[in-house]
Design an enzyme around this catalytic site. Structure first.
Site, PDB file in Angstrom:
ATOM      1  N   THR A  93       0.827  -1.209   0.000  1.00 36.31           N
ATOM      2  CA  THR A  93       0.000   0.000   0.000  1.00 36.31           C
ATOM      3  C   THR A  93       0.860   1.256   0.000  1.00 36.31           C
ATOM      4  OG1 THR A  93      -1.714  -1.197   1.202  1.00 36.31           O
ATOM      5  CG2 THR A  93      -1.847   1.204   1.244  1.00 36.31           C
ATOM      6  N   ARG A 104       2.788   0.060  -7.746  1.00 39.03           N
ATOM      7  CA  ARG A 104       2.925   1.173  -6.802  1.00 39.03           C
ATOM      8  C   ARG A 104       4.361   1.679  -6.713  1.00 39.03           C
ATOM      9  NH1 ARG A 104      -1.396  -1.440  -2.688  1.00 39.03           N
ATOM     10  NH2 ARG A 104      -3.232  -0.288  -3.410  1.00 39.03           N
ATOM     11  N   HIS A 117      -6.216   0.346  -6.711  1.00 38.04           N
ATOM     12  CA  HIS A 117      -6.960  -0.382  -5.680  1.00 38.04           C
ATOM     13  C   HIS A 117      -7.182  -1.786  -6.207  1.00 38.04           C
ATOM     14  CE1 HIS A 117     -10.227  -1.544  -2.923  1.00 38.04           C
ATOM     15  NE2 HIS A 117     -10.764  -2.089  -4.004  1.00 38.04           N
TER      16      HIS A 117
END
Length: 140
Positions: A93, A104, A117
């Site tokens: 995350t 990411r 997401h």
């Protein structure tokens, strides 16, 4: 091996960076098929509803504001162990903790603007897919 479906959202920061195609390429190279897709600018009510599970968390308002700050790309991915595979592709995350080569690590700016997401389990995947897509919009 279990064939699964999962919901993926390319968030406003990644849409703004024009990396939708690069992210789609990663899905496909990992054996995930895109069986439904739409670009949408979420309303505040849609974002609040989607993230309702977090409504009592301190980051909820900032998350909603971020998710309505620009268009998102929403897709349903299908493939063997699609949920785990997508989460591996996404990375941690917090992009600072994400492994090199993950979505990411490559495209996210911060723990808030973290590019994507992905559903975390089969029950949430089914619920999240139903939130954005009717059966007639899914082709798998």
């Amino acid at each position: 091996m279990t064939k699964q479906r999962t919901l993926s959202i390319i968030k406003p920061d990644a849409v703004e960076k024009n990396v939708i195609g690069e992210i789609y390429s990663r899905f496909e190279k990992a054996g995930l098929r895109i069986i439904a897709a739409k670009m949408k600018h979420l309303s505040k009510a849609e974002a609040e509803g989607f993230y309702a599970v977090h409504k009592d968390r301190p980051f909820f308002s900032a998350l909603v504001e971020f998710m309505i700050s620009g268009p998102v790309m929403i897709q349903v991915l299908e493939g063997e162990n699609a949920i785990a595979k997508n989460r591996e592709l996404m990375g941690a995350t917090n992009p600072k903790e994400a492994k090199a080569g993950t979505i990411r690590a490559d495209f996210a700016d911060s723990i808030d603007a973290n590019a994507v997401h992905g559903s975390d389990a089969e029950d949430t995947a089914a619920q999240e897919i139903r939130y954005f897509f009717s059966d007639t919009e899914i082709f798998g």
